[in-house]
Design a protein around this motif. Structure first.
Motif, PDB file in Angstrom:
ATOM      1  N   PRO A 115      37.510  23.843  39.304  1.00  0.00           N
ATOM      2  CA  PRO A 115      38.370  23.302  38.253  1.00  0.00           C
ATOM      3  C   PRO A 115      38.871  24.399  37.315  1.00  0.00           C
ATOM      4  CG  PRO A 115      36.456  21.906  38.541  1.00  0.00           C
ATOM      5  CD  PRO A 115      36.226  23.133  39.381  1.00  0.00           C
ATOM      6  N   LEU A 116      40.109  24.276  36.910  1.00  0.00           N
ATOM      7  CA  LEU A 116      40.763  25.193  35.976  1.00  0.00           C
ATOM      8  C   LEU A 116      40.765  26.635  36.472  1.00  0.00           C
ATOM      9  CD1 LEU A 116      39.271  23.705  32.668  1.00  0.00           C
ATOM     10  CD2 LEU A 116      41.432  23.115  33.791  1.00  0.00           C
ATOM     11  N   ASP A 117      40.637  26.814  37.789  1.00  0.00           N
ATOM     12  CA  ASP A 117      40.629  28.130  38.439  1.00  0.00           C
ATOM     13  C   ASP A 117      39.447  28.989  38.000  1.00  0.00           C
ATOM     14  OD1 ASP A 117      41.657  29.934  40.338  1.00  0.00           O
ATOM     15  OD2 ASP A 117      42.803  31.013  38.811  1.00  0.00           O
ATOM     16  N   ALA A 118      38.351  28.346  37.543  1.00  0.00           N
ATOM     17  CA  ALA A 118      37.153  29.089  37.147  1.00  0.00           C
ATOM     18  C   ALA A 118      36.627  29.887  38.328  1.00  0.00           C
ATOM     19  CB  ALA A 118      36.080  28.128  36.652  1.00  0.00           C
ATOM     20  N   THR A 119      36.073  31.046  38.040  1.00  0.00           N
ATOM     21  CA  THR A 119      35.474  31.879  39.082  1.00  0.00           C
ATOM     22  C   THR A 119      34.127  31.324  39.511  1.00  0.00           C
ATOM     23  OG1 THR A 119      36.607  33.823  38.192  1.00  0.00           O
ATOM     24  CG2 THR A 119      34.731  34.240  39.647  1.00  0.00           C
ATOM     25  N   VAL A 120      33.362  30.772  38.563  1.00  0.00           N
ATOM     26  CA  VAL A 120      32.007  30.279  38.822  1.00  0.00           C
ATOM     27  C   VAL A 120      31.784  28.980  38.064  1.00  0.00           C
ATOM     28  CG1 VAL A 120      29.533  30.826  38.632  1.00  0.00           C
ATOM     29  CG2 VAL A 120      31.165  32.662  39.074  1.00  0.00           C
ATOM     30  N   GLU A 121      30.933  28.125  38.624  1.00  0.00           N
ATOM     31  CA  GLU A 121      30.446  26.928  37.942  1.00  0.00           C
ATOM     32  C   GLU A 121      28.960  26.813  38.245  1.00  0.00           C
ATOM     33  OE1 GLU A 121      31.191  22.079  37.819  1.00  0.00           O
ATOM     34  OE2 GLU A 121      32.678  23.386  38.754  1.00  0.00           O
ATOM     35  N   VAL A 122      28.154  26.497  37.215  1.00  0.00           N
ATOM     36  CA  VAL A 122      26.708  26.392  37.393  1.00  0.00           C
ATOM     37  C   VAL A 122      26.243  25.051  36.851  1.00  0.00           C
ATOM     38  CG1 VAL A 122      24.446  27.332  36.732  1.00  0.00           C
ATOM     39  CG2 VAL A 122      26.348  28.894  37.248  1.00  0.00           C
ATOM     40  N   PHE A 162      34.020  37.210  51.414  1.00  0.00           N
ATOM     41  CA  PHE A 162      33.106  37.593  50.335  1.00  0.00           C
ATOM     42  C   PHE A 162      31.766  36.907  50.596  1.00  0.00           C
ATOM     43  CE2 PHE A 162      31.118  36.997  46.172  1.00  0.00           C
ATOM     44  CZ  PHE A 162      31.191  38.276  45.643  1.00  0.00           C
ATOM     45  N   ASP A 163      30.710  37.690  50.704  1.00  0.00           N
ATOM     46  CA  ASP A 163      29.412  37.111  51.079  1.00  0.00           C
ATOM     47  C   ASP A 163      28.297  37.464  50.095  1.00  0.00           C
ATOM     48  OD1 ASP A 163      29.047  39.792  51.636  1.00  0.00           O
ATOM     49  OD2 ASP A 163      28.364  39.492  53.698  1.00  0.00           O
ATOM     50  N   LYS A 164      28.643  37.639  48.844  1.00  0.00           N
ATOM     51  CA  LYS A 164      27.665  38.044  47.831  1.00  0.00           C
ATOM     52  C   LYS A 164      27.419  36.956  46.786  1.00  0.00           C
ATOM     53  CE  LYS A 164      27.479  42.435  49.274  1.00  0.00           C
ATOM     54  NZ  LYS A 164      27.460  42.301  50.693  1.00  0.00           N
ATOM     55  N   GLN A 165      27.593  35.701  47.174  1.00  0.00           N
ATOM     56  CA  GLN A 165      27.391  34.601  46.236  1.00  0.00           C
ATOM     57  C   GLN A 165      25.983  34.635  45.633  1.00  0.00           C
ATOM     58  OE1 GLN A 165      28.751  34.223  49.316  1.00  0.00           O
ATOM     59  NE2 GLN A 165      30.844  33.670  48.757  1.00  0.00           N
ATOM     60  N   GLN A 213      37.129  32.449  30.387  1.00  0.00           N
ATOM     61  CA  GLN A 213      36.962  33.894  30.395  1.00  0.00           C
ATOM     62  C   GLN A 213      37.157  34.523  31.775  1.00  0.00           C
ATOM     63  OE1 GLN A 213      36.289  35.646  27.336  1.00  0.00           O
ATOM     64  NE2 GLN A 213      36.974  33.609  26.704  1.00  0.00           N
ATOM     65  N   TYR A 214      36.859  33.761  32.833  1.00  0.00           N
ATOM     66  CA  TYR A 214      36.951  34.307  34.194  1.00  0.00           C
ATOM     67  C   TYR A 214      37.633  33.298  35.106  1.00  0.00           C
ATOM     68  CZ  TYR A 214      33.559  37.675  32.469  1.00  0.00           C
ATOM     69  OH  TYR A 214      32.929  38.656  31.741  1.00  0.00           O
ATOM     70  N   THR A 215      38.789  33.692  35.629  1.00  0.00           N
ATOM     71  CA  THR A 215      39.499  32.881  36.610  1.00  0.00           C
ATOM     72  C   THR A 215      39.695  33.706  37.870  1.00  0.00           C
ATOM     73  OG1 THR A 215      41.653  33.571  35.763  1.00  0.00           O
ATOM     74  CG2 THR A 215      40.735  31.520  34.856  1.00  0.00           C
ATOM     75  N   GLY A 216      40.026  33.005  38.941  1.00  0.00           N
ATOM     76  CA  GLY A 216      40.295  33.685  40.204  1.00  0.00           C
ATOM     77  C   GLY A 216      39.057  33.803  41.072  1.00  0.00           C
ATOM     78  N   LYS A 217      39.266  34.318  42.260  1.00  0.00           N
ATOM     79  CA  LYS A 217      38.217  34.371  43.276  1.00  0.00           C
ATOM     80  C   LYS A 217      37.424  35.673  43.244  1.00  0.00           C
ATOM     81  CE  LYS A 217      40.399  31.391  46.748  1.00  0.00           C
ATOM     82  NZ  LYS A 217      41.067  30.560  45.778  1.00  0.00           N
ATOM     83  N   GLU A 266      40.540  38.543  42.847  1.00  0.00           N
ATOM     84  CA  GLU A 266      40.894  38.864  41.458  1.00  0.00           C
ATOM     85  C   GLU A 266      39.686  39.343  40.650  1.00  0.00           C
ATOM     86  OE1 GLU A 266      43.634  35.462  42.718  1.00  0.00           O
ATOM     87  OE2 GLU A 266      41.484  35.818  42.800  1.00  0.00           O
ATOM     88  N   ARG A 267      38.482  38.977  41.073  1.00  0.00           N
ATOM     89  CA  ARG A 267      37.267  39.311  40.326  1.00  0.00           C
ATOM     90  C   ARG A 267      36.307  40.156  41.153  1.00  0.00           C
ATOM     91  NH1 ARG A 267      38.329  39.020  35.127  1.00  0.00           N
ATOM     92  NH2 ARG A 267      39.498  37.139  34.704  1.00  0.00           N
ATOM     93  N   THR A 268      35.753  41.179  40.524  1.00  0.00           N
ATOM     94  CA  THR A 268      34.744  42.014  41.175  1.00  0.00           C
ATOM     95  C   THR A 268      33.411  41.261  41.194  1.00  0.00           C
ATOM     96  OG1 THR A 268      33.976  43.033  39.114  1.00  0.00           O
ATOM     97  CG2 THR A 268      35.843  44.106  40.254  1.00  0.00           C
ATOM     98  N   LEU A 269      32.476  41.777  41.952  1.00  0.00           N
ATOM     99  CA  LEU A 269      31.125  41.215  41.978  1.00  0.00           C
ATOM    100  C   LEU A 269      30.537  41.204  40.568  1.00  0.00           C
ATOM    101  CD1 LEU A 269      28.474  40.244  43.266  1.00  0.00           C
ATOM    102  CD2 LEU A 269      27.976  42.638  43.806  1.00  0.00           C
ATOM    103  N   GLU A 270      30.664  42.295  39.831  1.00  0.00           N
ATOM    104  CA  GLU A 270      30.096  42.370  38.480  1.00  0.00           C
ATOM    105  C   GLU A 270      30.752  41.372  37.533  1.00  0.00           C
ATOM    106  OE1 GLU A 270      27.285  43.755  37.396  1.00  0.00           O
ATOM    107  OE2 GLU A 270      27.025  44.275  39.508  1.00  0.00           O
ATOM    108  N   GLU A 271      32.056  41.194  37.639  1.00  0.00           N
ATOM    109  CA  GLU A 271      32.737  40.210  36.793  1.00  0.00           C
ATOM    110  C   GLU A 271      32.276  38.801  37.136  1.00  0.00           C
ATOM    111  OE1 GLU A 271      37.052  42.232  35.805  1.00  0.00           O
ATOM    112  OE2 GLU A 271      36.727  41.411  37.814  1.00  0.00           O
ATOM    113  N   ALA A 272      32.135  38.516  38.407  1.00  0.00           N
ATOM    114  CA  ALA A 272      31.678  37.185  38.826  1.00  0.00           C
ATOM    115  C   ALA A 272      30.245  36.941  38.356  1.00  0.00           C
ATOM    116  CB  ALA A 272      31.793  37.039  40.340  1.00  0.00           C
ATOM    117  N   LYS A 273      29.413  37.964  38.419  1.00  0.00           N
ATOM    118  CA  LYS A 273      28.026  37.850  37.941  1.00  0.00           C
ATOM    119  C   LYS A 273      28.015  37.574  36.438  1.00  0.00           C
ATOM    120  CE  LYS A 273      23.594  40.268  38.000  1.00  0.00           C
ATOM    121  NZ  LYS A 273      22.872  41.485  38.376  1.00  0.00           N
TER     122      LYS A 273
END
Length: 152
Positions: free
Chosen positions: A138-145, A103-106, A48-52, A56-63
């Motif tokens: 992996p797979l250009d995912a934006t986030v991994e938890v 980007f410093d909002k991890q 559902q979410y790829t890129g950095k 490519e991704r906003t803070l809200e999309e990454a969240k």
């Protein structure tokens, strides 16, 4: 508290736990600790979410990506424990965020996962946490938890 009912109240539908795409297991229990392998923002088998974040991704999309990763963590726990009421405590999560340089909002991205786990498990969902910037996932995912969970 019945966790399954709480999940329904929140309007969350847990997916079937994803099968590993490499040489690892989704969960591993030692004693009363369950280690959940990193979960990426996949829904119904589709990323559902790829890129950095910050590019490519906003803070809200990454969240939102982190929230979806946490849903997948809960799904993996359910597949392992069979009963989510066996969760005594979410001990720790690590949130990896593919980030643009600068980007410093991890920590804010990771709140997407943290808030979801608290909403589902209440006080048992409060956890320690690391939020880490990485160049690529992996797979250009934006986030991994990933998670460490105490179970009965």
């Amino acid at each position: 508290m019945n966790i399954e009912n709480r999940i329904k109240e929140l309007g969350i539908e847990l997916p079937v736990a994803a099968s590993p795409q490499a040489m690892y297991v989704p969960t591993k229990q030692t004693g009363n600790l369950v280690f959940v392998s990193g979960q990426i923002p996949v829904k119904e088998g589709v990323m559902q979410y790829t890129g950095k974040a910050g590019e490519e991704r906003t803070l809200e999309e990454a969240k939102e990506a982190a929230r979806l990763c946490a849903i997948n963590v809960v799904s993996a726990l359910k597949a392992h424990l069979k009963d989510l009421d066996k969760v005594k405590s979410i001990v720790k999560i690590t949130c990896f965020v593919a980030s643009k340089t600068g980007f410093d909002k991890q920590h804010l991205v990771a709140n997407g996962a943290s808030e979801l786990l608290f909403d589902i498990f209440g006080e048992a969902g409060r956890h320690t946490r690391s939020a880490v910037s990485v160049n690529q996932l992996p797979l250009d995912a934006t986030v991994e938890v990933e998670a460490i969970v105490e179970a009965e």
